[in-house]
Design a protein around this motif. Structure first.
Motif, short mmCIF file in Angstrom:
data_model
loop_
_atom_site.label_atom_id
_atom_site.label_comp_id
_atom_site.label_asym_id
_atom_site.label_seq_id
_atom_site.Cartn_x
_atom_site.Cartn_y
_atom_site.Cartn_z
N VAL A 1 -43.05 11.11 -54.66
CA VAL A 1 -44.49 11.24 -54.43
C VAL A 1 -45.21 10.05 -55.07
CG1 VAL A 1 -46.52 12.63 -54.98
CG2 VAL A 1 -44.46 13.73 -54.10
N HIS A 2 -44.80 9.68 -56.26
CA HIS A 2 -45.41 8.53 -56.96
C HIS A 2 -45.27 7.26 -56.11
CE1 HIS A 2 -46.55 5.90 -60.27
NE2 HIS A 2 -45.50 5.16 -59.95
N ASP A 3 -44.07 7.01 -55.58
CA ASP A 3 -43.84 5.82 -54.75
C ASP A 3 -44.70 5.85 -53.49
OD1 ASP A 3 -41.95 4.90 -56.55
OD2 ASP A 3 -40.23 5.46 -55.31
N LEU A 4 -44.79 7.00 -52.84
CA LEU A 4 -45.59 7.10 -51.62
C LEU A 4 -47.08 6.92 -51.92
CD1 LEU A 4 -43.67 10.04 -49.92
CD2 LEU A 4 -43.69 7.63 -49.20
N ARG A 5 -47.54 7.48 -53.02
CA ARG A 5 -48.95 7.29 -53.41
C ARG A 5 -49.24 5.82 -53.69
NH1 ARG A 5 -49.34 12.46 -57.42
NH2 ARG A 5 -50.01 13.98 -55.87
N ALA A 6 -48.29 5.11 -54.29
CA ALA A 6 -48.47 3.69 -54.58
C ALA A 6 -48.64 2.89 -53.29
CB ALA A 6 -47.29 3.16 -55.38
#
Length: 134
Positions: free
Chosen positions: A91-96
């Motif tokens: 989720v962190h990677d996709l939000r970035a």
């Protein structure tokens, strides 16, 4: 996220450049150490709730997580019902990359009561991009 590459989304010639945003003419790419088996990613068109649509290219577990979120729709995904070792990292990677994902904290009962996260995709996401305008 090991690296981020930004390249033209519409197939226009240009050089890659690092930026903290994307618009309809840019694509974002999560890249790491690539094996021959996972040499290319999958392109998605992202339509945020505000702003212009843009393209991203993801592979591996980040692509898997995005697909799980797409399939779940408004119900969202939880690590309990969609097991994976590092949901928060995906989720962190996709939000970035600019994908809007809401985190809802929910209580759970059972042998080990506590709370867990439910991730809900808030951006419009469509599969594919053939090099045309986004």
């Amino acid at each position: 996220m090991r690296g981020k590459r930004v390249a033209p989304c519409s197939g226009q010639a240009g050089t890659a450049r690092d930026v903290s945003f994307a618009d309809a003419t840019n694509t974002r790419n999560i890249t790491g150490k690539r094996s021959k088996r996972h040499s290319s990613g999958t392109a998605y068109r992202i339509a945020p709730s505000a702003g212009k649509a843009f393209c991203i290219v993801v592979s591996g577990r980040d692509r898997w997580a995005l697909e799980q979120l797409r399939k779940a729709g408004a119900e969202g995904c939880t690590p309990i019902h969609n097991p994976a070792p590092r949901w928060a990292a995906y989720v962190h990677d996709l939000r970035a990359l600019g994908v809007e994902i809401e985190t809802i904290t929910e209580p759970h009962e059972g042998e080990f009561p506590g709370t867990h996260a439910r991730y809900v995709l808030r951006s419009g996401v469509s599969l594919g991009w053939k090099g045309g305008a986004a």
